[in-house]
Design a protein around this motif. Sequence first.
Motif, short mmCIF file in Angstrom:
data_model
loop_
_atom_site.label_atom_id
_atom_site.label_comp_id
_atom_site.label_asym_id
_atom_site.label_seq_id
_atom_site.Cartn_x
_atom_site.Cartn_y
_atom_site.Cartn_z
N THR A 87 0.85 -1.20 0.00
CA THR A 87 0.00 0.00 0.00
C THR A 87 0.88 1.24 0.00
OG1 THR A 87 -1.73 -1.17 1.21
CG2 THR A 87 -1.82 1.25 1.22
N PHE A 88 0.60 2.17 -0.92
CA PHE A 88 1.44 3.35 -1.04
C PHE A 88 0.60 4.54 -1.50
CE2 PHE A 88 1.17 1.49 -5.18
CZ PHE A 88 1.24 2.52 -6.10
N THR A 89 1.22 5.72 -1.45
CA THR A 89 0.58 6.93 -1.94
C THR A 89 1.39 7.49 -3.10
OG1 THR A 89 1.79 8.28 -0.35
CG2 THR A 89 -0.39 7.48 0.33
N LYS A 90 0.80 8.43 -3.79
CA LYS A 90 1.42 9.06 -4.95
C LYS A 90 1.61 8.08 -6.10
CE LYS A 90 3.37 12.89 -2.33
NZ LYS A 90 4.55 13.72 -2.06
N GLN A 91 2.66 8.25 -6.92
CA GLN A 91 2.74 7.53 -8.19
C GLN A 91 3.48 6.20 -8.13
OE1 GLN A 91 4.38 10.38 -11.01
NE2 GLN A 91 2.34 10.69 -11.85
N TYR A 92 4.50 6.08 -7.27
CA TYR A 92 5.38 4.91 -7.30
C TYR A 92 5.31 4.11 -6.01
CZ TYR A 92 7.34 7.02 -11.49
OH TYR A 92 7.50 7.55 -12.74
N CYS A 93 5.32 2.78 -6.14
CA CYS A 93 5.27 1.89 -4.99
C CYS A 93 6.58 1.97 -4.20
CB CYS A 93 5.03 0.46 -5.47
SG CYS A 93 5.14 -0.78 -4.16
N CYS A 108 8.36 -1.97 -4.39
CA CYS A 108 9.09 -2.50 -5.55
C CYS A 108 9.42 -1.45 -6.60
CB CYS A 108 8.29 -3.63 -6.21
SG CYS A 108 6.75 -3.08 -6.99
N GLY A 109 8.90 -0.24 -6.44
CA GLY A 109 9.23 0.85 -7.36
C GLY A 109 8.35 0.94 -8.60
N GLN A 110 7.38 0.02 -8.74
CA GLN A 110 6.53 0.07 -9.93
C GLN A 110 5.61 1.28 -9.89
OE1 GLN A 110 4.59 -3.43 -11.93
NE2 GLN A 110 2.72 -2.59 -11.03
N LYS A 111 5.38 1.86 -11.07
CA LYS A 111 4.47 2.99 -11.17
C LYS A 111 3.04 2.50 -10.99
CE LYS A 111 3.34 6.97 -14.10
NZ LYS A 111 3.61 7.66 -15.38
N ASN A 112 2.18 3.35 -10.41
CA ASN A 112 0.79 3.00 -10.22
C ASN A 112 0.18 2.57 -11.55
OD1 ASN A 112 -1.70 2.67 -8.99
ND2 ASN A 112 -2.29 4.82 -9.32
N ALA A 113 -0.27 1.34 -11.63
CA ALA A 113 -0.71 0.76 -12.91
C ALA A 113 -2.20 0.97 -13.12
CB ALA A 113 -0.39 -0.73 -12.94
N ALA A 114 -2.53 1.65 -14.22
CA ALA A 114 -3.91 1.82 -14.61
C ALA A 114 -4.27 0.76 -15.65
CB ALA A 114 -4.12 3.22 -15.17
N ARG A 115 -5.54 0.69 -16.00
CA ARG A 115 -5.97 -0.28 -17.00
C ARG A 115 -5.33 0.05 -18.35
NH1 ARG A 115 -12.20 -2.07 -18.48
NH2 ARG A 115 -11.62 -3.77 -19.92
N ILE A 116 -4.88 -0.98 -19.07
CA ILE A 116 -4.25 -0.77 -20.37
C ILE A 116 -5.29 -0.35 -21.40
CG2 ILE A 116 -3.06 -1.93 -22.28
CD1 ILE A 116 -1.64 -3.65 -20.25
N THR A 117 -5.00 0.74 -22.10
CA THR A 117 -5.85 1.23 -23.18
C THR A 117 -4.99 1.49 -24.41
OG1 THR A 117 -5.53 3.55 -22.56
CG2 THR A 117 -7.36 2.38 -21.49
N LEU A 118 -5.63 1.78 -25.54
CA LEU A 118 -4.88 2.10 -26.75
C LEU A 118 -4.03 3.35 -26.54
CD1 LEU A 118 -7.48 1.39 -29.59
CD2 LEU A 118 -5.43 0.07 -29.02
N ALA A 119 -4.56 4.31 -25.81
CA ALA A 119 -3.80 5.53 -25.53
C ALA A 119 -2.58 5.21 -24.68
CB ALA A 119 -4.69 6.54 -24.81
#
Length: 254
Positions: free
Chosen positions: A17-23, A26-37
């Motif tokens: 559990t983390f805040t802002k953009q990066y965990c 493990c350092g992974q960026k907050n992952a959103a659902r994959i879209t074409l964009a």
Amino acid sequence: MADINASENTCKNCNYTFTKQYCNGCGQKNAARITLAHLSHDVMHAVLHADKGIFPYIKRLILNPGVMAREYIAGKRKVFNPMQFLVLSVGFVMLMMTFTNYYGKMEIWEAESMAANPQAIQEKLKGFNTFIKKNSNLIVFFLIPFFALFGSMLFSKKKNNYAEHLMLSVFALSLSNILTLIMLISCYFIGFGIMTSLILTSIITVTSFFLTYKQFYQINWFSALWKSIITYMLTMMVSMIVSTVVGFCILLFT
């Protein structure tokens, strides 16, 4: 102190559990659902990003392959991944060979060369040649350890280890692929024959190792040239021996 206005996220990679953009785990960026964009952004970022982009990498590879290899081995590695680029460049060479009908022209040339052999032998040789063409991308990677082996032997006094010579060969062969792409395009428009293109391919490979060795070791052109030629010839001898054994097995067991 965590930002009290920042929403909490659960990392999709490690469940931290983390805040802002990066965990923080493990350092992974907050992952959103994959879209074409999302995919389009990732592709453009990988290709055009200033410190890792493929186009700056290609430009520098053409001008300074040995310098790039020396810097990479020394630890300067914030560049487009060299192994990834080699895989991509091999793929582009194969694609260009298909687009320019290089394989079709090769088949005609091979058929003319084998015309004097009995029909049964011709069919078996054709099967062997088809096997080689279908696996030509894998053959490139099969040859890398031998380029590295013979290069490390010829430059044994320089104290670079075998793994470093593997990376040196990756840079040299990546340059060779770029120049081969240019050659294939030229052959398509100018109309060079298969024999000419095969000779040019050999010259391109030797030239790529020559430039890489010369810049990497900062040696004179004569030393770089003869060692490049020897490395290439010994590697091609290994390739021919392996091809002969495989061809013999195909003739014997099919």
